[in-house]
Design a protein around this motif. Structure first.
Motif, PDB file in Angstrom:
ATOM      1  N   PRO A  57      12.098 -12.766  29.168  1.00  0.00           N
ATOM      2  CA  PRO A  57      11.197 -12.083  27.852  1.00  0.00           C
ATOM      3  C   PRO A  57      12.158 -11.896  26.883  1.00  0.00           C
ATOM      4  CG  PRO A  57      10.889 -10.987  30.113  1.00  0.00           C
ATOM      5  CD  PRO A  57      11.837 -12.213  30.277  1.00  0.00           C
ATOM      6  N   LYS A  58      11.799 -12.076  25.745  1.00  0.00           N
ATOM      7  CA  LYS A  58      12.297 -12.051  24.136  1.00  0.00           C
ATOM      8  C   LYS A  58      13.712 -13.072  24.155  1.00  0.00           C
ATOM      9  CE  LYS A  58      12.935  -7.474  24.414  1.00  0.00           C
ATOM     10  NZ  LYS A  58      13.602  -6.003  24.204  1.00  0.00           N
ATOM     11  N   LEU A  59      13.440 -13.980  24.935  1.00  0.00           N
ATOM     12  CA  LEU A  59      14.656 -14.891  24.940  1.00  0.00           C
ATOM     13  C   LEU A  59      14.870 -15.651  23.471  1.00  0.00           C
ATOM     14  CD1 LEU A  59      16.695 -16.426  26.562  1.00  0.00           C
ATOM     15  CD2 LEU A  59      15.069 -18.365  26.818  1.00  0.00           C
ATOM     16  N   SER A  60      13.828 -15.639  22.700  1.00  0.00           N
ATOM     17  CA  SER A  60      13.781 -16.417  21.494  1.00  0.00           C
ATOM     18  C   SER A  60      14.629 -15.557  20.434  1.00  0.00           C
ATOM     19  CB  SER A  60      12.451 -16.994  20.910  1.00  0.00           C
ATOM     20  OG  SER A  60      11.604 -15.654  20.876  1.00  0.00           O
ATOM     21  N   ASP A  61      14.791 -14.469  20.741  1.00  0.00           N
ATOM     22  CA  ASP A  61      15.407 -13.486  19.954  1.00  0.00           C
ATOM     23  C   ASP A  61      16.909 -14.000  19.681  1.00  0.00           C
ATOM     24  OD1 ASP A  61      13.546 -11.710  19.927  1.00  0.00           O
ATOM     25  OD2 ASP A  61      14.496 -10.112  20.699  1.00  0.00           O
ATOM     26  N   TYR A  62      17.594 -14.852  20.466  1.00  0.00           N
ATOM     27  CA  TYR A  62      18.870 -15.280  20.575  1.00  0.00           C
ATOM     28  C   TYR A  62      18.989 -16.937  20.985  1.00  0.00           C
ATOM     29  CZ  TYR A  62      19.810 -10.307  20.512  1.00  0.00           C
ATOM     30  OH  TYR A  62      19.798  -8.967  19.969  1.00  0.00           O
ATOM     31  N   ILE A  63      18.004 -17.245  21.234  1.00  0.00           N
ATOM     32  CA  ILE A  63      17.852 -18.682  21.772  1.00  0.00           C
ATOM     33  C   ILE A  63      16.861 -19.676  20.686  1.00  0.00           C
ATOM     34  CG2 ILE A  63      17.175 -20.325  23.446  1.00  0.00           C
ATOM     35  CD1 ILE A  63      19.784 -19.087  23.903  1.00  0.00           C
TER      36      ILE A  63
END
Length: 336
Positions: A57-63
């Motif tokens: 969850p919310k990985l695309s905040d930093y990836i």
């Protein structure tokens, strides 16, 4: 794909505070990692593990994207959504490892060359259709007695340049990775010299093959002393040496540089990246493309209970991504 689109993808890969997760381990490497924590190496376990990483969850905040392996780009989530499609829908760019690994360089003991150029054009075409928008090719440069030779460096950078040109022809951003290996008793200065010579050779080859740097990403190793050198250097020293080496070899037109962790501890990989960004502003964004340093803690946790520890392992992945995302901005703070 036009140079503008390639440049746009490359810039998105190194968006501020974001990096790449490398989950492109070959079958043999994955088997070794699984064996290390007692997980049975089946295709379903590999698929489930990659799902754990990609659906955090919310990985695309930093990836910004992930490098996949051939098996993985053909797999889907438990709900039947192809991984590449899932990533695109969740704000991450699918990438693919396309080299065929290293093989001994004939006539040069202790040195290797990466193979995989044969049939590459057709493979890239297929990967583009499967959803990939960037690719990765890794060259390996060993340091030892009387090595690396100029022949080995040139053979590897020539292959990297040919691969990069083929990628751009197919609309894929090439990630070029000339890894100077940490293993050995060499000191920091020796690593600096070898890295400098390798990068000079690489950019000369890219130029000769008409590779558009605006649509290319460098995956670099840091300038560190060999693992058995006994040389004690601080984070700032490694950061300063790495930056100096990059500034003297890498054109400013490159959209960005991502680092490999290359056997460093999780914390050292993050601390080195953070220190480099604190020394900025730099000519290019400096971010990460970590594999083991992003996954090791999560894999260990998941191995203890494949069902009940799934979400907990994902939380670990998120925390590692967040730490490295902050380091890519020079804003990471070491836990007290």
């Amino acid at each position: 794909m036009s140079i503008e689109q390639l440049a746009e993808t490359a810039q998105a890969m190194v968006a501020p505070g974001k990096g790449i997760i490398a989950i492109d381990e070959s079958g043999a490497t994955c088997a070794k990692r699984f064996a290390g924590v007692g997980i049975e190496n089946t295709e379903e376990n590999r698929r489930r593990y990659r799902e754990l990483l990609l659906t955090t969850p919310k990985l695309s905040d930093y990836i910004s994207g992930a490098i996949l392996f051939d098996e993985t780009i053909r797999q889907s989530t438990s709900d039947g959504v192809p991984f590449a499609k899932y990533m695109s829908e969740h704000g991450m760019i699918p990438g693919i490892k396309v080299d065929k690994g290293t093989h001994n360089l004939a006539g040069f003991p202790g040195e290797v060359v990466t193979e995989g150029l044969d049939g590459l054009r057709a493979r890239l075409e297929e990967y583009y259709k499967l959803g990939a928008r960037f690719a990765k090719w890794r060259a390996v440069i060993n340091i030892g007695e009387d090595i690396p030779s100029g022949t080995c460096i040139d053979a590897n950078t020539h292959a990297l340049a040919r691969y990069a040109a083929l990628c751009q022809e197919q609309g894929l951003v090439p990630m070029v990775e000339p890894e100077v290996i940490m293993d050995g008793s060499h000191d920091l200065d020796t690593c600096y010299e070898v890295t400098e010579v390798t990068l000079r050779s690489l950019f000369a080859s890219l130029y000769e093959h008409s590779v558009m740097l605006e649509g290319t990403i460098l995956k670099a190793s840091m300038v560190v002393p060999g693992t058995t050198s006994g040389e004690d250097v601080g984070y700032d020293e490694v950061a300063a040496a790495t930056l100096q080496c990059l500034k003297s070899t890498v054109p400013a037109t490159l959209p960005g540089i991502v680092f490999l962790s290359g056997g460093q501890s999780d914390e050292a990989a993050t601390a080195h990246l953070n220190a480099m960004n604190q020394m900025g502003p730099n000519p290019w964004p400096l971010s990460f493309s970590y594999g083991r340093a992003m996954q090791a803690a999560a894999l260990k946790l998941w191995s203890q209970d494949l069902v009940n520890n799934f979400a907990r392992a994902q939380q670990t992945v998120y925390e590692r991504a967040r730490d490295n995302g902050l380091a890519a901005l020079g804003q990471w703070k070491q836990a007290a």
